[in-house]
Design an enzyme around this catalytic site. Structure first.
Site, PDB file in Angstrom:
ATOM      1  N   SER A 129       0.650  -1.121  -0.060  1.00 26.52           N
ATOM      2  CA  SER A 129      -0.371  -0.045   0.291  1.00 26.52           C
ATOM      3  C   SER A 129       1.004   1.589  -0.186  1.00 26.52           C
ATOM      4  CB  SER A 129      -0.615   0.046   1.057  1.00 26.52           C
ATOM      5  OG  SER A 129      -1.626   1.319   1.480  1.00 26.52           O
ATOM      6  N   LYS A 139     -14.726  -3.252  -1.207  1.00 24.64           N
ATOM      7  CA  LYS A 139     -13.917  -3.776  -1.363  1.00 24.64           C
ATOM      8  C   LYS A 139     -14.104  -4.815   0.161  1.00 24.64           C
ATOM      9  CE  LYS A 139     -10.956  -1.748  -4.316  1.00 24.64           C
ATOM     10  NZ  LYS A 139     -10.034  -2.364  -5.074  1.00 24.64           N
ATOM     11  N   GLN A 140     -15.280  -3.907   0.562  1.00 22.27           N
ATOM     12  CA  GLN A 140     -14.898  -4.801   3.043  1.00 22.27           C
ATOM     13  C   GLN A 140     -15.338  -6.555   2.378  1.00 22.27           C
ATOM     14  OE1 GLN A 140     -17.695  -2.067   3.880  1.00 22.27           O
ATOM     15  NE2 GLN A 140     -16.741  -0.257   4.482  1.00 22.27           N
ATOM     16  N   HIS A 194     -20.485   2.870   7.819  1.00 19.62           N
ATOM     17  CA  HIS A 194     -21.851   2.927   7.192  1.00 19.62           C
ATOM     18  C   HIS A 194     -22.615   1.705   7.519  1.00 19.62           C
ATOM     19  CE1 HIS A 194     -24.294   3.695   3.578  1.00 19.62           C
ATOM     20  NE2 HIS A 194     -23.099   2.840   2.619  1.00 19.62           N
ATOM     21  N   ASP A 211     -28.557   7.318   3.671  1.00 20.56           N
ATOM     22  CA  ASP A 211     -27.737   7.526   3.139  1.00 20.56           C
ATOM     23  C   ASP A 211     -27.775   7.154   1.520  1.00 20.56           C
ATOM     24  OD1 ASP A 211     -24.785   8.557   4.153  1.00 20.56           O
ATOM     25  OD2 ASP A 211     -24.674   6.805   2.781  1.00 20.56           O
ATOM     26  N   GLU A 266     -23.639  29.375  -9.019  1.00 21.12           N
ATOM     27  CA  GLU A 266     -24.255  30.264  -8.235  1.00 21.12           C
ATOM     28  C   GLU A 266     -25.636  29.126  -7.312  1.00 21.12           C
ATOM     29  OE1 GLU A 266     -26.640  33.638  -9.165  1.00 21.12           O
ATOM     30  OE2 GLU A 266     -25.562  34.172 -10.794  1.00 21.12           O
ATOM     31  N   SER A 326     -33.520  37.201  -3.204  1.00 21.85           N
ATOM     32  CA  SER A 326     -35.191  38.586  -3.907  1.00 21.85           C
ATOM     33  C   SER A 326     -36.122  38.262  -4.221  1.00 21.85           C
ATOM     34  CB  SER A 326     -34.087  39.249  -5.352  1.00 21.85           C
ATOM     35  OG  SER A 326     -34.956  38.349  -6.460  1.00 21.85           O
TER      36      SER A 326
END
Length: 342
Positions: free
Chosen positions: A52, A86-87, A109, A192, A232, A253
């Site tokens: 990694s 990947k869990q 999650h 979620d 915006e 406005s």
């Protein structure tokens, strides 16, 4: 009845003070949880696969790094902080063989647990601690002495002490400074996914592009379409986040507010809500997750095409040129791929 909000007084760091906490993965949420817990005086180690790129990063930030299986063996509480798809693989190959009775698994999650991608053996507590903000904000708020609100959940079959661990972890990352609400894996997961698909990501991006295309197809300059339909949007969203929808309407406005009332429901109407209900049903019955797992295992062909098509949309070319004229807008060259298990 409003949900109970847990704060610092409801959580006790001593519950996990003498435990070893392992964070598996060192991405957005992983690094934030690790650093905040470490700064809270807790013993944190990192679990990563051997090659990694995050190994050196984590080590440079003061953490001991082990290969995932060894980290799980050493730890009492293990957070799985790798991407959803990947869990299951990481769990089956590197976590499950090293789990022993009395350990606790933490998720950020609910998808993997709620839809059965991961099933923990008996004697293992399964909890969720989910800050409602991206990792860099979870970290920056902690450093400033503040916190990001968080959700906790306790999976069925967990011990009576699991909630105390969840609250302690939430306190360690700063969540109880702002407020923590208890939910369930099901509720967190389904709401979620729905929010992402129907409103925040899918709904908002589709609305912006449809508005842009409508103006350009009517002969207006792409730059004008970009300003009015995308640029915006942040102003309006910021007002809504700060003051609610009514507060936003008070701040714009009268002309804009009148247009809001008479035209908004023509775009987002009964037909839109019917589509939202269909999306929610597919989330609830597992169709979305089943299709997403199938797509992932196939090598993401449709996903990659969606990314390619989105990046090629004319609004991106127009936006890139206009953002270059705005020194106050933070520029980030972000690609279309999701973060990997690092």
């Amino acid at each position: 009845m409003p949900a109970k909000v847990y704060t610092d007084k409801d959580a006790d760091l001593r519950v996990i003070k003498k435990k070893t906490l392992a964070i598996i993965g060192y991405g957005s949420q992983g690094h934030a949880h690790a650093q905040n817990l470490k700064d809270s005086g807790l013993n944190v180690i990192i679990g990563l696969y051997k090659k990694s790129k995050s190994v050196k990063v984590a080590q440079s930030q003061g953490f001991e790094v082990f290969e995932t299986a060894e980290a799980v063996q050493k730890a009492d509480v293990i957070m799985i902080a790798v991407p959803d798809m990947k869990q299951a693989e990481v769990y089956e190959n590197d976590i499950l063989p090293s789990l022993t009775e009395g350990k606790t698994i933490v998720f950020t999650h609910g998808l993997a647990i709620h839809f059965g991608l991961i099933e923990a053996p008996k004697g293992i507590d399964v909890i969720m601690v989910a800050p409602k903000g991206p990792g860099h904000v979870v970290r920056s708020q902690y450093v400033e002495g503040k916190g990001v609100p968080a959700l906790i959940a306790i999976n069925k079959g967990s011990s009576t002490g699991a909630k105390k661990i969840a609250l302690a972890w939430a306190k360690g990352v700063g969540g109880t400074r702002a407020g923590v609400i208890e939910t369930t894996f099901q509720e967190e997961c389904e709401t979620d996914l729905f929010g992402e698909q129907a409103v925040l990501c899918g709904g908002a991006s589709a609305l912006v592009m449809a508005g842009y295309e409508t103006l350009v197809e009517a002969g207006y300059q792409p730059e004008m379409a970009y300003f009015e339909c995308l640029h915006e949007l942040k102003l309006i969203v910021d007002l809504m986040v700060e003051s609610g929808i009514s507060g936003m309407r008070f701040s714009i406005s009268e002309t804009a507010e009148w247009g809001d009332y008479i035209s908004g429901p023509r775009v987002i109407n009964a037909s839109s809500k019917k589509a939202m209900k269909s999306i929610l049903k597919e989330i609830q019955n597992g169709k979305f997750t089943k299709d997403w797992v199938k797509e992932y295992k196939a090598g993401l062909p449709k996903y990659k095409q969606f990314v390619k098509d989105g990046q090629a949309h004319p609004i991106e070319k127009t936006g890139k040129r206009l953002r270059a004229l705005m020194p106050w807008v933070k520029k980030r060259n972000i690609g279309g791929s999701q973060a990997s298990y690092n």
